[in-house]
Design a protein around this motif. Sequence first.
Motif, short mmCIF file in Angstrom:
data_model
loop_
_atom_site.label_atom_id
_atom_site.label_comp_id
_atom_site.label_asym_id
_atom_site.label_seq_id
_atom_site.Cartn_x
_atom_site.Cartn_y
_atom_site.Cartn_z
N ASN A 98 10.69 11.97 -4.50
CA ASN A 98 9.92 12.65 -3.45
C ASN A 98 8.84 11.75 -2.88
O ASN A 98 7.85 12.22 -2.33
CB ASN A 98 9.31 13.95 -4.00
CG ASN A 98 8.27 13.68 -5.07
OD1 ASN A 98 8.25 12.61 -5.67
ND2 ASN A 98 7.40 14.65 -5.31
N GLY A 99 9.00 10.45 -3.05
CA GLY A 99 8.02 9.52 -2.51
C GLY A 99 8.05 9.51 -0.99
O GLY A 99 9.11 9.69 -0.39
N VAL A 100 6.89 9.34 -0.38
CA VAL A 100 6.82 9.21 1.08
C VAL A 100 6.38 7.79 1.36
O VAL A 100 5.34 7.35 0.87
CB VAL A 100 5.82 10.21 1.68
CG1 VAL A 100 5.75 10.03 3.20
CG2 VAL A 100 6.20 11.64 1.33
N ASN A 101 7.17 7.07 2.12
CA ASN A 101 6.87 5.67 2.37
C ASN A 101 5.87 5.52 3.52
O ASN A 101 6.13 5.94 4.64
CB ASN A 101 8.18 4.93 2.70
CG ASN A 101 7.94 3.45 2.84
OD1 ASN A 101 7.28 3.00 3.77
ND2 ASN A 101 8.47 2.70 1.89
N ILE B 157 0.38 14.54 -2.69
CA ILE B 157 1.59 14.92 -3.40
C ILE B 157 2.67 15.26 -2.37
O ILE B 157 2.41 15.25 -1.16
CB ILE B 157 1.33 16.12 -4.35
CG1 ILE B 157 0.78 17.32 -3.56
CG2 ILE B 157 0.32 15.71 -5.42
CD1 ILE B 157 0.59 18.55 -4.40
N ASN B 158 3.86 15.54 -2.83
CA ASN B 158 4.91 15.93 -1.89
C ASN B 158 5.73 17.06 -2.51
O ASN B 158 6.13 16.97 -3.67
CB ASN B 158 5.81 14.73 -1.56
CG ASN B 158 6.71 15.01 -0.37
OD1 ASN B 158 6.38 15.83 0.48
ND2 ASN B 158 7.85 14.36 -0.33
N GLN B 159 5.93 18.08 -1.77
CA GLN B 159 6.67 19.26 -2.23
C GLN B 159 6.09 19.80 -3.53
O GLN B 159 6.81 20.18 -4.45
CB GLN B 159 8.16 18.93 -2.42
CG GLN B 159 8.83 18.58 -1.11
CD GLN B 159 9.92 17.53 -1.28
OE1 GLN B 159 10.23 17.11 -2.39
NE2 GLN B 159 10.48 17.08 -0.18
N GLY B 160 4.75 19.78 -3.60
CA GLY B 160 4.07 20.37 -4.76
C GLY B 160 4.03 19.50 -5.97
O GLY B 160 3.50 19.90 -7.02
N LEU C 22 0.83 -1.20 0.00
CA LEU C 22 0.00 0.00 0.00
C LEU C 22 0.87 1.25 0.00
O LEU C 22 1.96 1.25 0.56
CB LEU C 22 -0.89 0.02 1.23
CG LEU C 22 -1.86 -1.15 1.39
CD1 LEU C 22 -2.76 -0.90 2.59
CD2 LEU C 22 -2.69 -1.34 0.13
N HIS C 23 0.37 2.32 -0.62
CA HIS C 23 1.11 3.57 -0.61
C HIS C 23 0.22 4.68 -0.03
O HIS C 23 -0.92 4.43 0.37
CB HIS C 23 1.61 3.92 -2.01
CG HIS C 23 0.53 3.89 -3.05
ND1 HIS C 23 -0.52 4.77 -3.06
CD2 HIS C 23 0.32 3.06 -4.11
CE1 HIS C 23 -1.32 4.52 -4.08
NE2 HIS C 23 -0.84 3.46 -4.73
#
Length: 817
Positions: free
Chosen positions: A589-592, A577-580, A47-48
Amino acid sequence: DQRYDVRATQDKWRPVWEKLDPFRAVDDGSKPRRYALTMFPYPSGDLHMGHAEVMALHDVLARHWRQLGYDVMNPIGWDSFGLPAENAAIKRDEHPATYTYANIETQAESFKRYGISFDWSRRLHTSDPEYYRWTQWLFLRFRDRGLAYRKHSPVNWCPNDQTVLANEQVVQGMCERCGAEVTKRELSQWYFKVTDYAQRLLDDMVQLEGSWPERVLAMQRNWIGRSEGAHVAFEVEGRDEPVTVFTTRPDTLYGATFFVVAADAKLASELVTDEQRPALEAYVDEVRKATDIDRLATDRPKTGVFLGVHATNPVNGERLPVWAADYVLADYGTGAVMAVPAHDQRDLDFARTFDLPVRMVVDTGEEDPAQTFVATSGDGTYVSSGPLDGLSDKAAGIRTIVERLEAEGHGKGAVNFRLRDWLLSRQRFWGCPIPIVHCDSCGDVAVPDDQLPVELPDLRGADLKPKGVSPLAAAEDWVNVECPQCGAPAKRDSDTMDTFVDSSWYFLRYCSPHDDTAAFDVDKVRDWMPAEQYVGGVEHAILHLLYSRFFTKVLHDMGLVDFVEPFKALLNQGQVINQGKAMSKSLGNGVNLGEMIDEFGVDAVRLTLVFAGPPEDDIDWADLSPGGSLKFLQRAWRLSGDVTSPAGTDVSTGDTDLRKVTHRTVHEAAQLIESHRFNVMVARVMELVNATRKAIDSGCGPADPAVREAVETVAVLLSLVAPYTAEEMWERLGHEPTVATVPWPVVDEALLVEDTVTAVVQVQGKVRARLEVAPSITAAELEAAALADPGVVRALEGRTVRKVIVREPGLVNVVAG
Ligand code: ANZ
Ligand code: ZN
């Protein structure tokens, strides 16, 4: 005991919930039912963040409905056939089944840890034979009704994935999955006749207006692409049958100066003279290389070939040269157009390139297109148009011409749709086999129902790489069978179905997931469907949602379901999203999700996602603070340790100020959830936590019953987003698990009344009454209340009121005489 151990709490409650199984739908009619549906995942990897967000939002509703007393069905399953899993498996040199089922287990474990209130007893996987048996059965029923058919025609081909694609899977000329440029191939393929349902897919949208995002409805409307106009029949030299065109502007028929057919359509090769044939064939070779997008582009230089014949305009008998060109598409309308260069820019560009005449028939007041080479398409007065001359109403112009065409048998009013039939065959291994046997003498023969499912052969160790023919074709033992009809040697259809077929009916299967006598139990479906709320990504606006609507309508016509729309309401969550920017490997820029849960705990992650903003909006992880969420949860948890009154205390005698905050919070939270403003609901709970803390430390004190009421309320409300913390609080408050089944608190309406102010009423300068009134009271209301007060009435006995001076909300002065 003032340390909140997130991990210990998670480890403690998960097995308890698994044992209590509070999220299983009762399904016995004892309570009103509600179906909470979320788009089921593809088993690609773990899952993400996107899953975490959609599930957290969806779970607020599912849990809230249970609190309201509904029997909630909140099922989960996996859309487990398909290209992404197959490609990933091939890359790792694994069998798709091994890869897929391993991922499913990983995701299932993550969902459980993540505390989503799923009814696990309904779990399904579309790649299980017990499921796809019924996908095959449905395919055959569609075929019985003429809604699944096979045809040989040019199809979209992805050279990278080595398979055909439905029109819906071609995005701006590229493969939706891998981004490769899509080309064309001639193949015999299976189609669903979704075009038969085009009008109903449009009409039934009235049921969805207001409860589906308008953006999704607009996309579907546009995809279906309804155009009103006429079919007009033109006689063409050397051909017995007339050639029909579709036009949205039959009123411009007098302005037609040539005729164009799609170069790659059969018609072109039928019409062309022997002399022109070589030129046409050379041209068609070029055309096949272009995508539809290129072909329709208005700014593209026009190309074409004269076919050597003429067509006759049915309204004035004029002879129009017939051309083949690529700007006319073979599979739209009839694949032929009457060209009106003065009023259609593409026709005008073509006329300019090949020096064909331009004749203006609608005078819009703009300059003559024959001079400017800018076509005019607006309203105006008809000229050089026989019976239309002098008219200036477009609708009337169209009506006049269509009536005349109909009277003379040269045409009639017609509707055309952009929507094409759904191409469902795929030349890939990891999908549902098409239950058809090809026999030399009997043709296409259905596999009898009692022989379903046609199971995928194992093919472990075989080369499953895409080769342009399904890998199944090479599985001799599997492919070669006896014809079910005549017994002669025959071959199975070796293609598999588009995975969108699997996902077009899974929501029905959830209603009776273990039924081995039918695709679904019609009674159960009647009990549960249509789904109350569907939550999922907008990327499915056309594909999955259009196909599911189509399936439902067909099943309705088969008498199997009693509704025509499967999903009453639709919520499209925004993206995380991350950092726009969208999270991606290439941007790094993925967040785990797993790491976030390890660091802050499940509840903090869920709370962060729900609190981030309105569910429809994109949320930027860089702006969020899971650490802040965790701090808040600790504050809430600490309250539960401070309460000193015992469980079951009568709260009605508690501190009124705090009780008011509590009841107002519940009242507003209910409305906020109903209108999907979950983030604001969380903010209200935060305010209640603050008010309670203040009451404990510097107000009524921890023993006051109102404190117990407030903290219990925090636990119940918080269980929607932070189930572990809520459960732990509930236990510390002296209750049995599980807080998930505690009903939504009942609001005492009396406590919702706004705070009051004291209004002093004087009669002849002496205070005769004090009234508790709302600060917002009007002068008239205050005057009436004052004059009705018994003390005031007594003081006024025997006198007449001369004058009343009102200074709302605090003072009334009555002058009597
Ligand atoms: C004559 C005409 C005159 C047209 C005029 C337009 C303006 P929509 O609205 O998208 O349905 N057409 C028909 N079949 C076509 C095909 N296979 N490939 C390319 N173009 C095609 O568009 C319908 C219009 O597109 C039709 O109306 C036809 O051009 C063109 F002032 O006919 B018209
Ligand atoms: Zn046969």
